[in-house]
Design a protein around this motif. Structure first.
Motif, PDB file in Angstrom:
ATOM      1  N   LEU B 764     -24.717 -34.386 -28.899  1.00  0.00           N
ATOM      2  CA  LEU B 764     -25.642 -33.472 -29.368  1.00  0.00           C
ATOM      3  C   LEU B 764     -26.311 -32.997 -28.900  1.00  0.00           C
ATOM      4  O   LEU B 764     -26.785 -31.949 -27.963  1.00  0.00           O
ATOM      5  CB  LEU B 764     -25.842 -34.339 -30.715  1.00  0.00           C
ATOM      6  N   LEU B 765     -27.439 -34.486 -27.854  1.00  0.00           N
ATOM      7  CA  LEU B 765     -27.966 -34.309 -27.141  1.00  0.00           C
ATOM      8  C   LEU B 765     -27.521 -32.957 -25.798  1.00  0.00           C
ATOM      9  O   LEU B 765     -28.470 -31.868 -25.171  1.00  0.00           O
ATOM     10  CB  LEU B 765     -28.747 -35.175 -26.156  1.00  0.00           C
ATOM     11  N   ALA B 766     -26.234 -33.512 -25.385  1.00  0.00           N
ATOM     12  CA  ALA B 766     -24.841 -32.403 -24.386  1.00  0.00           C
ATOM     13  C   ALA B 766     -25.229 -30.799 -24.650  1.00  0.00           C
ATOM     14  O   ALA B 766     -25.145 -30.561 -24.086  1.00  0.00           O
ATOM     15  CB  ALA B 766     -24.108 -32.999 -23.900  1.00  0.00           C
ATOM     16  N   ILE B 767     -24.619 -30.880 -26.200  1.00  0.00           N
ATOM     17  CA  ILE B 767     -24.807 -29.715 -26.499  1.00  0.00           C
ATOM     18  C   ILE B 767     -25.958 -28.605 -26.900  1.00  0.00           C
ATOM     19  O   ILE B 767     -26.466 -27.415 -25.887  1.00  0.00           O
ATOM     20  CB  ILE B 767     -24.371 -29.431 -28.038  1.00  0.00           C
ATOM     21  N   LEU B 768     -27.611 -29.818 -26.638  1.00  0.00           N
ATOM     22  CA  LEU B 768     -28.400 -28.809 -26.789  1.00  0.00           C
ATOM     23  C   LEU B 768     -29.002 -28.311 -25.480  1.00  0.00           C
ATOM     24  O   LEU B 768     -29.217 -27.672 -25.254  1.00  0.00           O
ATOM     25  CB  LEU B 768     -29.579 -30.255 -26.965  1.00  0.00           C
ATOM     26  N   GLY B 769     -28.547 -29.241 -24.774  1.00  0.00           N
ATOM     27  CA  GLY B 769     -28.080 -28.608 -22.577  1.00  0.00           C
ATOM     28  C   GLY B 769     -27.463 -27.907 -22.290  1.00  0.00           C
ATOM     29  O   GLY B 769     -28.014 -26.899 -22.372  1.00  0.00           O
ATOM     30  N   ILE B 770     -26.562 -27.989 -22.813  1.00  0.00           N
ATOM     31  CA  ILE B 770     -25.270 -26.959 -22.560  1.00  0.00           C
ATOM     32  C   ILE B 770     -26.375 -25.254 -23.171  1.00  0.00           C
ATOM     33  O   ILE B 770     -26.164 -23.995 -22.908  1.00  0.00           O
ATOM     34  CB  ILE B 770     -23.867 -27.005 -23.476  1.00  0.00           C
ATOM     35  N   ALA B 771     -26.460 -25.599 -24.467  1.00  0.00           N
ATOM     36  CA  ALA B 771     -27.154 -24.206 -25.203  1.00  0.00           C
ATOM     37  C   ALA B 771     -28.046 -23.735 -24.317  1.00  0.00           C
ATOM     38  O   ALA B 771     -28.199 -22.585 -23.983  1.00  0.00           O
ATOM     39  CB  ALA B 771     -26.688 -25.057 -26.625  1.00  0.00           C
ATOM     40  N   PHE B 772     -29.668 -24.738 -24.255  1.00  0.00           N
ATOM     41  CA  PHE B 772     -30.259 -23.761 -23.124  1.00  0.00           C
ATOM     42  C   PHE B 772     -29.855 -23.317 -22.157  1.00  0.00           C
ATOM     43  O   PHE B 772     -30.480 -22.084 -21.150  1.00  0.00           O
ATOM     44  CB  PHE B 772     -31.048 -24.908 -22.682  1.00  0.00           C
ATOM     45  N   GLY B 773     -28.636 -24.373 -21.392  1.00  0.00           N
ATOM     46  CA  GLY B 773     -28.203 -24.206 -19.888  1.00  0.00           C
ATOM     47  C   GLY B 773     -27.713 -23.167 -19.667  1.00  0.00           C
ATOM     48  O   GLY B 773     -27.897 -21.177 -19.419  1.00  0.00           O
ATOM     49  N   ILE B 774     -26.874 -22.320 -21.169  1.00  0.00           N
ATOM     50  CA  ILE B 774     -25.976 -20.708 -20.901  1.00  0.00           C
ATOM     51  C   ILE B 774     -26.916 -19.870 -21.731  1.00  0.00           C
ATOM     52  O   ILE B 774     -26.715 -18.952 -20.477  1.00  0.00           O
ATOM     53  CB  ILE B 774     -24.721 -21.044 -21.913  1.00  0.00           C
ATOM     54  N   LEU B 775     -27.992 -20.520 -21.930  1.00  0.00           N
ATOM     55  CA  LEU B 775     -29.108 -19.011 -21.954  1.00  0.00           C
ATOM     56  C   LEU B 775     -30.000 -18.720 -20.852  1.00  0.00           C
ATOM     57  O   LEU B 775     -29.765 -17.395 -20.801  1.00  0.00           O
ATOM     58  CB  LEU B 775     -29.163 -19.438 -23.524  1.00  0.00           C
ATOM     59  N   ALA B 776     -30.328 -19.444 -20.667  1.00  0.00           N
ATOM     60  CA  ALA B 776     -30.924 -19.587 -19.165  1.00  0.00           C
ATOM     61  C   ALA B 776     -30.447 -19.247 -18.124  1.00  0.00           C
ATOM     62  O   ALA B 776     -30.533 -18.332 -17.214  1.00  0.00           O
ATOM     63  CB  ALA B 776     -31.246 -20.687 -18.617  1.00  0.00           C
ATOM     64  N   GLY B 777     -28.919 -19.343 -18.033  1.00  0.00           N
ATOM     65  CA  GLY B 777     -27.475 -18.773 -16.905  1.00  0.00           C
ATOM     66  C   GLY B 777     -27.493 -17.421 -17.343  1.00  0.00           C
ATOM     67  O   GLY B 777     -27.818 -17.272 -15.866  1.00  0.00           O
ATOM     68  N   LEU B 778     -27.062 -17.334 -17.970  1.00  0.00           N
ATOM     69  CA  LEU B 778     -27.151 -15.892 -18.666  1.00  0.00           C
ATOM     70  C   LEU B 778     -27.990 -15.356 -17.864  1.00  0.00           C
ATOM     71  O   LEU B 778     -28.140 -14.214 -17.238  1.00  0.00           O
ATOM     72  CB  LEU B 778     -26.004 -15.948 -19.974  1.00  0.00           C
ATOM     73  N   TRP B 779     -29.226 -15.585 -18.166  1.00  0.00           N
ATOM     74  CA  TRP B 779     -30.193 -14.734 -18.319  1.00  0.00           C
ATOM     75  C   TRP B 779     -30.754 -14.764 -16.550  1.00  0.00           C
ATOM     76  O   TRP B 779     -30.819 -13.450 -16.285  1.00  0.00           O
ATOM     77  CB  TRP B 779     -31.722 -15.131 -19.245  1.00  0.00           C
ATOM     78  N   LEU B 780     -30.668 -15.600 -15.696  1.00  0.00           N
ATOM     79  CA  LEU B 780     -30.883 -15.305 -14.891  1.00  0.00           C
ATOM     80  C   LEU B 780     -29.748 -14.903 -14.094  1.00  0.00           C
ATOM     81  O   LEU B 780     -30.126 -14.213 -12.833  1.00  0.00           O
ATOM     82  CB  LEU B 780     -30.826 -16.871 -14.029  1.00  0.00           C
ATOM     83  N   GLY B 781     -28.605 -14.668 -13.723  1.00  0.00           N
ATOM     84  CA  GLY B 781     -27.204 -14.199 -13.448  1.00  0.00           C
ATOM     85  C   GLY B 781     -27.612 -12.785 -14.008  1.00  0.00           C
ATOM     86  O   GLY B 781     -27.511 -12.365 -12.619  1.00  0.00           O
ATOM     87  N   TYR B 782     -27.895 -12.461 -15.187  1.00  0.00           N
ATOM     88  CA  TYR B 782     -27.734 -11.016 -15.218  1.00  0.00           C
ATOM     89  C   TYR B 782     -29.175 -10.797 -14.642  1.00  0.00           C
ATOM     90  O   TYR B 782     -28.854  -9.276 -13.595  1.00  0.00           O
ATOM     91  CB  TYR B 782     -27.782 -10.666 -16.413  1.00  0.00           C
ATOM     92  N   SER B 783     -30.322 -11.309 -14.204  1.00  0.00           N
ATOM     93  CA  SER B 783     -31.230 -10.008 -14.030  1.00  0.00           C
ATOM     94  C   SER B 783     -31.022 -10.495 -12.326  1.00  0.00           C
ATOM     95  O   SER B 783     -31.651  -9.700 -11.338  1.00  0.00           O
ATOM     96  CB  SER B 783     -33.203 -11.039 -14.330  1.00  0.00           C
ATOM     97  N   LEU B 784     -30.313 -12.246 -11.465  1.00  0.00           N
ATOM     98  CA  LEU B 784     -30.635 -11.534  -9.875  1.00  0.00           C
ATOM     99  C   LEU B 784     -29.253 -10.188  -9.940  1.00  0.00           C
ATOM    100  O   LEU B 784     -29.460  -9.889  -9.597  1.00  0.00           O
ATOM    101  CB  LEU B 784     -29.832 -12.594 -10.027  1.00  0.00           C
ATOM    102  N   VAL B 785     -28.455  -9.941 -10.667  1.00  0.00           N
ATOM    103  CA  VAL B 785     -27.846  -9.034 -10.125  1.00  0.00           C
ATOM    104  C   VAL B 785     -27.771  -7.750 -10.018  1.00  0.00           C
ATOM    105  O   VAL B 785     -27.450  -7.176  -9.113  1.00  0.00           O
ATOM    106  CB  VAL B 785     -25.662  -9.005 -11.197  1.00  0.00           C
ATOM    107  N   GLY B 786     -29.238  -7.344 -11.252  1.00  0.00           N
ATOM    108  CA  GLY B 786     -30.081  -6.541 -10.842  1.00  0.00           C
ATOM    109  C   GLY B 786     -30.636  -6.546  -9.284  1.00  0.00           C
ATOM    110  O   GLY B 786     -31.068  -5.847  -8.948  1.00  0.00           O
ATOM    111  N   ALA B 787     -31.239  -7.599  -9.455  1.00  0.00           N
ATOM    112  CA  ALA B 787     -32.018  -7.597  -7.658  1.00  0.00           C
ATOM    113  C   ALA B 787     -31.283  -7.937  -6.890  1.00  0.00           C
ATOM    114  O   ALA B 787     -31.637  -6.241  -5.714  1.00  0.00           O
ATOM    115  CB  ALA B 787     -32.857  -8.714  -8.193  1.00  0.00           C
ATOM    116  N   VAL B 788     -29.700  -7.971  -7.109  1.00  0.00           N
ATOM    117  CA  VAL B 788     -28.824  -7.481  -6.111  1.00  0.00           C
ATOM    118  C   VAL B 788     -28.496  -5.764  -5.700  1.00  0.00           C
ATOM    119  O   VAL B 788     -29.004  -5.556  -4.333  1.00  0.00           O
ATOM    120  CB  VAL B 788     -27.644  -8.088  -5.807  1.00  0.00           C
ATOM    121  N   GLY B 789     -28.656  -5.045  -6.305  1.00  0.00           N
ATOM    122  CA  GLY B 789     -28.917  -3.924  -6.525  1.00  0.00           C
ATOM    123  C   GLY B 789     -29.763  -3.005  -5.961  1.00  0.00           C
ATOM    124  O   GLY B 789     -29.870  -2.386  -5.308  1.00  0.00           O
TER     125      GLY B 789
END
Ligand SMILES: Nc1ncnc2c1ncn2[C@@H]1O[C@H](COP(=O)(O)OP(=O)(O)OP(=O)(O)O)[C@@H](O)[C@H]1O
Ligand SMILES: [Mg+2]
Lengths: 245, 838, 167
Positions: B764-789
């Motif tokens: 359950l703890l891991a799922i919590l971490g995963i949920a946080f990680g996925i959210l933050a990771g997608l967001w980070l990735g999305y804006s970094l891709v924008g920054a490469v532009g």
């Protein structure tokens, strides 16, 4: 000489509908060398009184004079200093630091007060000896019996040579024999070392060690019994008993 | 030892597993920071040593400021300077050898034998040195000869502008290592012919007279030559060194991130420490310890923890550095031809940096709990022990966190890529702050799922986790960083993969490519003379050919790589994406006068407008070019690049070799037929290979995939601290709930059930971490891709589905692994002792 | 055995006791002549009857005396009559009991458990009774208000003589 003098001390917990008046206009004086017991039903405010006098908590109203200082006016830092220098605490659950051995625990207030470690240990060891704990000075609390732990706690309370020793149900967790030993020790603290001792207890036998018993009920003092005299009168009591045979 | 340290040491020793795990968290980060920082100087040191070893014999080098070639006559003024004993003209060119040889590349050094021996003495091992009048004679180093199995009299074929030139090995000299690429010496005139550089040089090396004032002589030479020329050390190392510096930054970043995760672990530990010791702390306060002393005790403990972890981390880091060097040395010596005698260098700054980071982060993480410890009132010592009841999530933190995430969302909507990238970090912080409030909803959501597998234990586990939302959230935060890194990088990679495919199709859209084996060493590639392009044009079945040429320059203080294109055919066969200017017009304007297309990398550093003039350094002085467009192609996406017409490149930069050729066939021609025709033509040019574009694109994307694959391993390794975080939290929970576990066992819970309970909680703890990680990771990735532009490399964001799965899998596996030890401990608790536990 | 105090008896007490026993026939007196030096000595011996009584005493349990509690009587009367404050009665009694307890514990502390154990045990017996009394007082005090609320039963009026007429 009066060590403690409280004036119309009151303590109210909570607010709104949930107010609890734990103490109501308590005026109490304790002299040096006097051993006072506080008794009363559960929840009557005994601990609260001790906490206020010990500077662990602040009163809602009233004043507490401890050896000349008005505790209710001191800053946290000064209050801490008063606790360190002038008050020794003994608690029901001993409250020793589990990772320190007997000498270190007894030396703790001295060390906190800035004494050199070696000197603090020496003083603490002396006090341990005085309270009758010679052999187990390097034992950790979990290697000591309850009575022995309470002796360490008493040595700790006395190590800084405070003017006042406060004990909240010091025998609450001990069997009757260890209780007698601890109570006798507190008696000695008052008689031999001339400290004022204020002790909360539920046990009449333990209270009987004191010079005076203060009875609390619903936050107020309802009665005080001064127990003076010598063991001689007690001897008469026994004689009567023998004669009755 | 002070009471603070005594207490700290004793308390730590009393909780060995927790101390171990917490220390491990520090160790991991410090190992990376310390080990790699110690290792990198070894590389640059080795590199510098190699440079100096050869450069030590040369007092002065003269090169063109633009990096190109210059007329041979320049030698005269140099020689005329007082204090110059001898100067020698050199044409030096890197040559990629045909694949299948023991060595990939050599540096061909065209020399004037007599003066060269004066400037750079050599020791002959076999045969003879070059003599005046030699034409196709070649001298090489001992080591190279050995590696290539060449003996005196053997033929050595070098790629040249005219195809290939054969040389006879006439002598072998003791190896002089320079820059990792082995040198072979040929007569200057032969080299000039071979590289289509008749009468031109690119280096003059000179020796000072004995007792000459080096500074004065150098100044005199500079005065003689003017600012077209540059004096100094041998060039070319700068790039390598700056790559190292870049690597250092990235590795340090990883180390800092690992330590940040460590920080969360430490935070959890110390929060527990304080919660566990409220009574002791209250006691100390009752005995007269001041607030400062209490803070001191907790900080002393974190100091000790930090020092311990840092010390061990340094030891392991040093060990890592030494063993890595052992691994890398042979690679270096074989592929870079650098004698690698370097050892890890742990100088004072490295120690300080590791210490500051390791101890600093530990103490910083200890600070908050220490402050909360100082708020413990003395009365806490007197309250009877009450079991840890559910903690309420901090409201304020949740609102601040939500605010930050909202702000980040605004930056995302605003469309400003830089703001969005900054916003991504706000999301990280926001999640950390809002974490405790999210624990319950997430636990409820997934707890239901969990009860499917863990029918009875799931419910308890869910309750247990939500009891300490702060602790769960901090654990999840540590995991979040690790997993978010995986997902963000993966998001970037998959978007880049797609982007590269698209850019390849656009800028390398021709049917065939003729290119050097390596495109890396821009200036070092030997091109082909224009005859090849003409021959290809005349081949039946070929419809169109366009070529790329290369030169180096500088504009506005930025090193600029110049690509020469033939606008008309380039528009038909090649192509690029433009950000400024209209395509048709740009090619038109490139042909008239001096027009230049600048790429995004340059434009980001030096913003330009259409029609503006930029001054380029050429071998013959400065020339002004007008900006006709801004756009990017893939090959040059990493370097600041300008595109000019080949006519201008030849006139201003004396460069007329084709480095890369793109060929389109006629629609009706057979692929295989055209290919075999091209293969035939290219045979004389060993440096070039014929490739079908589709095939090449696939290799490129495949290579990229391999890089991504290895990157995943690094990232997963970097996620290890989140495993430590999980174990640490579970261990803390088990200790804290010793009595409860005792009760569960006493009322008939089996060991297995206790184990499953811990496992469920871990998951359950891991799922919590995963949920946080996925959210933050997608967001980070999305804006970094924008920054490469921003760099002119427009990418569409691709949802990294695989890596979300990988991160989820990694998280769940960590969850299972993390539960092993604490679950065992919990299951093996003796009931009676557990019940007596206070 | 068990300490001085326990066996410390006055001679007068002994003589009066002996006289009582002789009268009841439990012992008999034998006079022994002095050997010319000292005075004559009187020696007492137990009789058959006396031995039988002693055996019976050892064999039978001792009846404790209940209800002869004057404090209780005081309290009840104070409650019933309102002539005295029951709390005050409790306080006065409590102080006395504590005073006794205080003296006893002090004495007990002085006693040497190595040589005076019997004495200590006797002290303990008294201490425990005092403790019990104190606890009982505590209990009464806590429930005093409750008792007051329970009415004293009105004595049932039993008419003496003839019933009045016209009623
Ligand atoms: N922190 C607190 N907040 C609210 N009420 C409190 C607090 N501490 C004590 N009280 C109340 O004050 C009253 C007196 O409490 P106190 O602890 O002094 O009783 P006590 O005489 O020591 O009882 P005991 O013999 O059971 O230890 C009680 O009614 C208690 O509920
Ligand atoms: Mg209390």
């Amino acid at each position: 000489m009066a060590i403690i003098q409280t004036n119309n001390l009151s303590k109210v917990y909570g607010s709104g509908d949930a107010v609890v008046t734990a103490l109501r206009d308590v005026s109490l004086t304790v002299e040096t060398g006097e051993f006072v017991a506080v008794m009363g039903p559960s929840g009557c405010g005994k601990s609260t009184l001790l906490h206020l006098i010990g500077g662990l908590d602040r009163p809602t109203a009233g004043t507490i004079q401890l050896d000349g200082d008005d505790l209710s006016r001191l800053s946290d830092t000064r209050l801490t200093e008063v606790r360190r220098r002038k008050i020794g605490f003994v608690f029901q659950f001993f409250n020793l630091i589990p990772v320190l051995d007997a000498v270190e625990n007894a030396a703790l207030p001295l060390i906190l007060d800035g004494m050199k470690l070696a000197a603090a240990r020496a003083t603490a060891a002396e006090w341990l000896q005085r309270v009758g704990l010679d052999g187990q000075t390097s034992h950790r609390p979990d290697q000591l019996s309850g009575g022995q732990q309470q002796r360490v706690a008493i040595a700790r309370a006395l190590a800084t040579e405070p003017a006042l020793v406060l004990a909240d149900e010091p025998t609450g967790n001990l069997d009757s024999r260890a209780s007698d030993e601890v109570a006798g020790l507190l008696r000695q603290v008052a008689d031999e070392w001339q400290r004022a001792v204020l002790m909360v207890t539920h046990d009449p036998r333990i209270a009987a060690y004191a010079d005076r018993i203060v009875f609390l009920k619903d936050g107020s003092i309802i009665d005080q019994a001064r127990l003076n005299g010598t063991p001689l009168e007690g001897a008469q009591l026994v004689r009567d008993k023998v004669e009755a045979l | 030892m002070s009471i603070q340290l005594t207490l700290a040491a004793r308390y730590m020793a009393g909780r060995k597993l927790r101390t171990f795990l917490t220390t491990l968290a520090v160790i991991f980060g410090v190992t990376i920071v310390f080990g790699l920082n110690g290792l990198l100087p070894a590389f640059s040191e080795a590199f510098r040593q190699n440079m100096l070893a050869s450069a030590g014999k040369i007092d002065l080098t003269v090169t063109s400021a633009s990096g190109g070639t210059f007329e041979a006559e320049v030698i005269a003024p140099v020689r005329s300077v007082n204090g110059i004993d001898e100067a020698t003209p050199i044409l030096r060119q890197n040559a990629i050898l045909p694949t299948g040889q023991a060595v990939n590349a050599v540096t061909v050094v065209g020399v004037d034998p007599e003066s060269f021996s004066q400037v750079r003495p050599h020791s002959l091992v076999l045969g003879r040195y070059l003599q005046a009048g030699d034409k196709n004679a070649l001298v090489l180093g001992e080591k190279l000869a050995e590696e290539m199995g060449l003996k005196l009299g053997d033929i050595f074929t070098l790629p040249s502008a005219a195809g290939a030139t054969d040389f006879a090995v006439v002598g072998v000299i003791a190896t002089q290592g320079v820059l990792g690429v082995e040198e072979v010496y040929v007569p200057l005139s032969t080299a000039q012919a071979m590289f289509n550089q008749a009468g031109r040089l690119n280096t003059i090396e000179a020796r000072f007279a004995a007792q000459a004032d080096r500074v004065q002589v150098a100044a005199a030479v500079q005065a003689q030559l003017g600012n077209r020329f540059k004096l100094g050390e041998i060039e070319g190392g700068g790039q390598f060194l700056s790559a190292l510096a870049m690597g250092q930054i990235v590795l340090n970043l990883f180390g800092v991130l690992a330590l940040a995760m460590g920080g969360f672990i430490i935070l959890n530990t110390f929060r527990t420490v304080v919660a566990e010791r409220r009574r002791d702390i209250g006691m100390l306060r009752a005995l007269g310890a001041t607030r400062g002393m209490v803070v001191g005790i907790i900080l002393a403990e974190s100091l000790l923890q930090g020092l311990l972890g840092t010390a061990i981390g340094m030891l392991i880091g040093a060990g890592l550095a030494y063993s890595l060097i052992g691994l890398i040395r042979p690679i270096f010596e074989q592929f870079l031809h650098m004698s690698f005698t370097g050892r890890p260098v742990f100088d004072i700054p490295v120690f300080i940096w590791a210490l500051v980071l390791g101890v600093g982060i530990t103490m910083l993480s200890g600070l908050l709990p220490a402050i909360s410890a100082s708020r413990v009132v003395p009365l806490e010592a007197l309250r009877p022990m009450v079991g840890v009841a559910a903690q309420r999530a901090a409201r304020r933190g949740a609102w601040v966190g939500a605010g930050l995430i909202g702000l980040a969302a605004l930056t995302l909507i605003s469309g400003a890529p830089k703001a969005a990238a900054a916003g991504a970090f706000l999301v990280l912080i926001g999640l950390v702050l809002a974490g405790p409030a999210l624990v319950r909803p997430i636990a409820l959501l997934f707890g239901r799922l969990l009860t499917v597998i863990f029918a009875r234990e799931g419910q308890i586990a869910q309750g247990n986790m939500t009891r300490q939302p702060g602790r769960a959230a901090i654990t999840a935060s540590a995991m979040m960083i690790g997993l978010a890194l995986i997902i963000a990088c993966a998001g970037m990679m998959s978007s880049m993969e797609e982007g590269i495919g698209r850019y390849l199709a656009k800028s390398m859209g021709s049917d065939f490519l003729l290119m050097p084996a390596s495109l890396v060493l821009g200036g070092g590639n030997v091109g082909a003379s224009p005859e090849l392009a003409q021959a290809i044009r005349d081949t039946p079945g070929v419809q169109d050919v366009t070529t790329l040429r290369l030169a180096n320059s500088e504009a506005r203080g930025t090193a600029l790589q110049l690509v020469g294109i033939e606008p008309e055919s380039f528009a038909r066969v090649g192509g690029m994406e433009f950000m400024l200017g209209s395509e048709a017009q740009i090619y038109q304007e490139l042909r008239n006068g001096r027009g230049i297309i600048l790429n995004g990398v340059f434009a980001v550093r030096n913003p330009v407008q259409l029609g503006e003039w930029v001054t380029l350094k050429t071998p013959d002085g400065e020339r002004a070019y007008q900006v006709v467009g801004v756009g990017s192609d893939l090959l040059n996406a990493k370097a600041a690049t300008g595109f000019i017409s080949q006519a201008n490149l030849a006139a201003d930069f004396h460069e007329s070799n084709d480095l890369l050729l793109m060929v389109n066939k006629t629609p009706e021609a057979e692929v295989t037929a055209v290919r075999s025709a091209l293969d035939g033509l290219v045979k004389q040019y060993p440096a070039l290979t014929v490739m079908e574009s589709t095939e090449w694109r696939e290799t490129m994307i495949g290579m990229f995939g391999k890089v991504v694959g290895s990157l995943y391993f690094v990232l997963i390794a970097l996620a290890i601290p989140s495993l430590i975080a999980l174990v640490n939290t579970l261990a803390i929970n088990v200790i804290e709930r010793t009595r409860e576990i005792g009760v569960i066992r006493a009322v008939g819970g089996t060991r297995r059930q206790v184990q499953r309970m811990i496992l469920a909680e871990s998951l359950l703890l891991a799922i919590l971490g995963i949920a946080f990680g996925i959210l933050a990771g997608l967001w980070l990735g999305y804006s970094l891709v924008g920054a490469v532009g921003v760099v002119g490399f427009k990418l569409t964001y691709f949802f990294p589905a695989t890596s979300v799965l990988i991160a989820t899998a990694v998280g769940l596996i960590f969850g299972v692994i993390a539960a092993l030890l604490p679950a065992r401990q919990a299951a093996q608790l003796q009931i009676v002792r557990a019940l007596r536990y206070e | 055995m068990g300490g001085e105090a326990l066996w410390d008896v006055k001679p007068a007490q002994i003589y009066s006791t002996l006289a009582r026993l002789k009268e009841s026939g439990g012992i008999c007196e034998q006079t022994v002549d002095g050997d010319g030096e000292g005075p004559d000595r009187r020696v007492y011996a137990i009789t058959e009857k006396g031995r039988a009584e002693l055996t019976a005493w050892f064999d039978l349990p001792i009846e404790r005396e209940h209800q002869r509690d004057e404090v209780f009587t005081k309290l009840m009367l104070a409650l019933a009559t309102g002539e005295a404050e029951p709390h005050r009665i409790i306080q006065i009694q409590r102080t006395k009991l504590y005073q006794d307890l205080h003296d006893l514990t002090a004495q007990r502390r002085l006693a040497n458990p190595k040589t005076e154990l019997a004495h200590i045990l006797l002290l303990d017996s008294i201490v425990m009774h005092l403790e019990a009394d104190l606890r009982w007082l505590e209990m009464v005090e806590a429930r005093l208000d409750e008792i007051q609320r329970q009415p004293v039963p009105e004595p049932e009026l039993r008419p003496r003589g003839r019933p009045k007429k016209n009623s």
